[in-house]
Design a protein around this motif. Sequence first.
Motif, PDB file in Angstrom:
ATOM      1  N   ARG A  41      45.460  35.088  56.464  1.00  0.00           N
ATOM      2  CA  ARG A  41      45.955  35.307  57.840  1.00  0.00           C
ATOM      3  C   ARG A  41      46.667  34.063  58.339  1.00  0.00           C
ATOM      4  N   LEU A  42      46.201  32.877  57.926  1.00  0.00           N
ATOM      5  CA  LEU A  42      46.835  31.630  58.354  1.00  0.00           C
ATOM      6  C   LEU A  42      48.206  31.438  57.731  1.00  0.00           C
ATOM      7  N   ALA A  43      48.409  31.971  56.531  1.00  0.00           N
ATOM      8  CA  ALA A  43      49.675  31.818  55.826  1.00  0.00           C
ATOM      9  C   ALA A  43      50.752  32.763  56.369  1.00  0.00           C
ATOM     10  N   ALA A  44      50.344  33.791  57.052  1.00  0.00           N
ATOM     11  CA  ALA A  44      51.318  34.797  57.526  1.00  0.00           C
ATOM     12  C   ALA A  44      52.067  34.340  58.753  1.00  0.00           C
ATOM     13  N   PHE A  86      33.995  37.203  57.843  1.00  0.00           N
ATOM     14  CA  PHE A  86      35.165  36.635  57.188  1.00  0.00           C
ATOM     15  C   PHE A  86      34.861  36.469  55.707  1.00  0.00           C
ATOM     16  N   GLY A  87      35.900  36.315  54.936  1.00  0.00           N
ATOM     17  CA  GLY A  87      35.761  36.152  53.498  1.00  0.00           C
ATOM     18  C   GLY A  87      37.001  35.512  52.920  1.00  0.00           C
ATOM     19  N   PRO A  88      37.149  35.524  51.601  1.00  0.00           N
ATOM     20  CA  PRO A  88      38.271  34.854  50.956  1.00  0.00           C
ATOM     21  C   PRO A  88      39.630  35.307  51.481  1.00  0.00           C
ATOM     22  N   GLU A  89      39.757  36.556  51.833  1.00  0.00           N
ATOM     23  CA  GLU A  89      41.042  37.079  52.307  1.00  0.00           C
ATOM     24  C   GLU A  89      41.401  36.584  53.709  1.00  0.00           C
ATOM     25  N   THR A  90      40.427  36.076  54.441  1.00  0.00           N
ATOM     26  CA  THR A  90      40.678  35.609  55.805  1.00  0.00           C
ATOM     27  C   THR A  90      41.704  34.474  55.816  1.00  0.00           C
ATOM     28  N   ALA A  91      41.712  33.629  54.809  1.00  0.00           N
ATOM     29  CA  ALA A  91      42.659  32.506  54.755  1.00  0.00           C
ATOM     30  C   ALA A  91      44.095  32.967  54.698  1.00  0.00           C
TER      31      ALA A  91
END
Length: 94
Positions: free
Chosen positions: A91-94, A84-89
């Motif tokens: 996914r929660l907003a989608a 995981f990395g910065p872009e993983t967060a």
Amino acid sequence: MKRYIIERDLPGASQLTMDELAEITRTSNEAVASLGVPYTWVMSYVAGDKIYCVHETDDAETVREHARRGGFPCTLLAEVVAEFGPETARRLAA
């Protein structure tokens, strides 16, 4: 293939020269070639008295065999089960 993180204790690792790192690279590449199975050395990182490596292959024993053939320490070996990395967060907003 599975991905593995390898921790190698190597006193003075952070003082290794580029020539010394190139020699380690040659040794590692020769060990990989001698295994005769799918094996990818992804990247290594030097930090203090340690080298951390990311390798891909089918099983942990093959990683240990690479270390034996190369004469490298293998202090800790762990299979990566998630990345995981910065872009993983996002996914929660989608």
